[in-house]
Design a protein around this motif. Structure first.
Motif, PDB file in Angstrom:
ATOM      1  N   GLU A 169       0.863  -1.142   0.009  1.00  0.00           N
ATOM      2  CA  GLU A 169       0.001   0.083  -0.185  1.00  0.00           C
ATOM      3  C   GLU A 169       0.673   1.057  -0.018  1.00  0.00           C
TER       4      GLU A 169
ATOM      5  N   ASN B  53      -4.221  -1.376  -8.252  1.00  0.00           N
ATOM      6  CA  ASN B  53      -5.544  -2.062  -8.169  1.00  0.00           C
ATOM      7  C   ASN B  53      -6.260  -1.064  -7.686  1.00  0.00           C
TER       8      ASN B  53
ATOM      9  N   LYS C  73      -9.853  -0.747  -7.606  1.00  0.00           N
ATOM     10  CA  LYS C  73     -10.838  -1.201  -6.540  1.00  0.00           C
ATOM     11  C   LYS C  73     -10.472  -1.006  -5.224  1.00  0.00           C
ATOM     12  N   GLU C  74      -9.082  -1.342  -4.851  1.00  0.00           N
ATOM     13  CA  GLU C  74      -8.640  -1.065  -3.506  1.00  0.00           C
ATOM     14  C   GLU C  74      -7.769   0.224  -3.281  1.00  0.00           C
TER      15      GLU C  74
ATOM     16  N   GLN D  96      -3.184   1.034  -3.758  1.00  0.00           N
ATOM     17  CA  GLN D  96      -2.708  -0.455  -3.734  1.00  0.00           C
ATOM     18  C   GLN D  96      -1.997  -1.020  -4.815  1.00  0.00           C
TER      19      GLN D  96
END
Ligand code: FRU
Length: 490
Positions: free
Chosen positions: A349, A371, A373-374, A476
């Motif tokens: 992260e 990523n 979505k995260e 992420q």
């Protein structure tokens, strides 16, 4: 027979290269795996073709100085599009249709085809003050090294009714049993590609305008390239708006060879960077459509000029259409042979600034998957070629709010500044970046090459920090892999 005048001009150019090439090799701005000429100035790739299994690359060349001058065709060959061998200069200005005493003249851009055992170059003879100023010519070689200009040149001595004296950059290809040629021109405020057809490369019949600007696509079209891909055709154009050269674009469309008309279906910017112009494609023996472009542009700051040279080519990119009308550019697989010193990070992260390395390899390939979505950050950023004090840096920013990807070279060093922007499109919840860095260039391939940004940068050799950061939340990172790339030049 090569004429005495042509041979003398070639000898002089080759002699000059021998004299200059050793000191030019020492320039710290030389690239490690991009094509460059041994000396002097280059612009457009020309005559990109495979002949007897070897890739041939010709290019607009002025071997005598690091700025544009009377155009020659430099020449190199390669077995893998990565390692190149320089060959003697192929064309030099020498005849009344491509040479003069004052102002601009030379062997301007064009293409090459293999006709039986012959390698044939098709180029524009340009002479300021001639009427017409630009004509189409051919030169033939039996050994792939020495080229004889056709004694009855020019093969197209007059621009067509639909064109004007700006009539240049022939691209020839074979369809069924005939040769087709597109040439760039302008008329009535519109850039155009005009089409010719021939059975023997010497006698050309005019078919008409095959495509033209819709009113927004430039008033002069340079370096048109029209080719089949899957069951459709693609037209690539390097447009001018007045005296300004703009970003090349591609059009997907349908080609009607009987009517000679290409119908545009959709069009997009080919590369969102500043340093990409006049690309040309070939089809190789494996059936791959491969593109290479001039990795610089007109009227830009070129710090390497002080070191006796200017201009390079992009990495070769395979062009594919996998679905819809999106042309993807994929770095050629052959480039993977340069990979060494692999390094990766497991998923992580980013919440603030994270230094990946203080001495990141400047000549490298890096793959990063974000990523989405995260990720709740509004911006995920990369800083490359950073100085320890943070003053020098080149940033790549994914702006998830504005849906934009940006390359910012305002603080990149002594080269030209500027901010490049491309639309940001996520794919299956992620954004994939593949970054090719060389000593003085950055090419970013986004989402498997759906978009590309190519820029030259001239940072200090000591600026080797690589950071990532996020703004307004966390980002992420699912994948972070990098390789040092070996030099392709010895
Ligand atoms: C494109 C171009 C061509 C021309 C050549 C001259 O960059 O302007 O239209 O043939 O360069 O060097």
């Amino acid at each position: 027979m090569i004429t005495t005048k042509h041979q003398a001009a070639l000898d002089q150019a080759n002699h000059e290269i021998e004299k200059q090439k050793d000191w030019i090799k020492q320039s710290p701005y030389r690239l490690n795996y991009h094509f460059m000429a041994p000396t002097g100035w280059i612009n457009d790739p020309n005559g990109f073709v495979q002949y007897n299994g070897e890739y041939q690359l010709f290019y607009q060349y002025y071997p005598y100085d690091s700025k544009w001058g009377p155009m020659h065709w430099g020449h190199a060959k390669s077995r893998d599009l990565v390692h190149w061998e320089h060959l003697p200069v192929a064309l030099a200005p020498s005849e009344p249709y491509d040479s003069g005493d004052v102002q601009g003249y030379g062997c301007f851009s064009g293409s090459a085809v293999v006709d039986g055992n012959d390698l044939v170059l098709i180029y524009t003879g340009h002479v300021d003050g001639n009427s017409p100023m630009q004509v189409q010519c051919i030169a033939t070689s039996k050994d792939g090294v020495s080229f004889e200009k056709y004694e009855q040149n020019p093969v197209i001595a007059q621009f067509p009714v639909d064109g004007s004296p700006d009539f240049r950059d022939p691209k020839v290809w074979k369809h069924e049993d005939k040769w087709y040629m597109v040439v760039g021109t302008k008329k009535d405020g519109k850039g155009k590609a005009v089409l010719y057809v021939s059975k023997d490369l010497k006698n050309w019949e005019y078919k008409g305008v095959t495509a033209e600007s819709d009113g927004t696509q430039g008033d002069m079209w340079e370096c048109p390239d029209l080719f089949p891909i899957n069951d459709t055709h693609v037209l690539i154009v390097s447009p001018m708006y007045g005296t300004q050269n703009e970003k090349p674009f591609y059009v997907v469309g349908d080609m009607d060879y009987d009517q000679g008309i290409f119908t545009q279906k959709s069009y997009k910017t080919l590369d969102y960077g500043f340093d990409f112009y006049a690309p040309q494609t070939l089809i190789d023996e494996k059936g791959r459509r491969i593109m290479i472009g001039w990795m610089e542009k007109w009227l830009t700051k070129m710090p390497s000029q002080e070191h006796g040279w200017a201009g390079a080519m992009t990495i070769p990119r395979e062009l594919v259409i996998e679905s819809g009308n999106i042309l993807k550019q994929k770095p050629m697989d052959e480039l993977k042979t340069l990979r060494t010193d692999y390094y990766n990070l497991s998923n992580f992260e980013v919440t603030d600034l994270r230094v990946i390395s203080n001495s990141y390899e400047p000549v490298s390939e890096t793959i990063i998957d974000v990523n989405v979505k995260e990720t709740d950050a509004s911006v995920f950023g990369i800083q490359l070629r950073c100085s320890q004090d943070g003053k020098e840096k080149t940033e790549i920013l994914l702006d998830l709010d504005k849906k934009e990807i940006v390359m910012d070279r305002e603080y990149s060093g002594i080269g030209e500044k500027g901010i490049s922007k491309a639309p940001l499109v996520e794919k299956d919840g992620k954004i994939n970046l593949r970054i090719f860095m060389d000593t003085t260039s950055v090419e970013v391939f986004i989402n498997d090459g759906e978009q590309v940004i190519t820029n030259r940068i001239f940072p200090d050799a000591q600026s080797t920090q690589f950071n990532v950061f996020s703004k307004g939340g966390k980002a992420q990172i699912d994948r972070f892999e990098t390789w040092k790339l070996q030099s392709a030049w010895n």
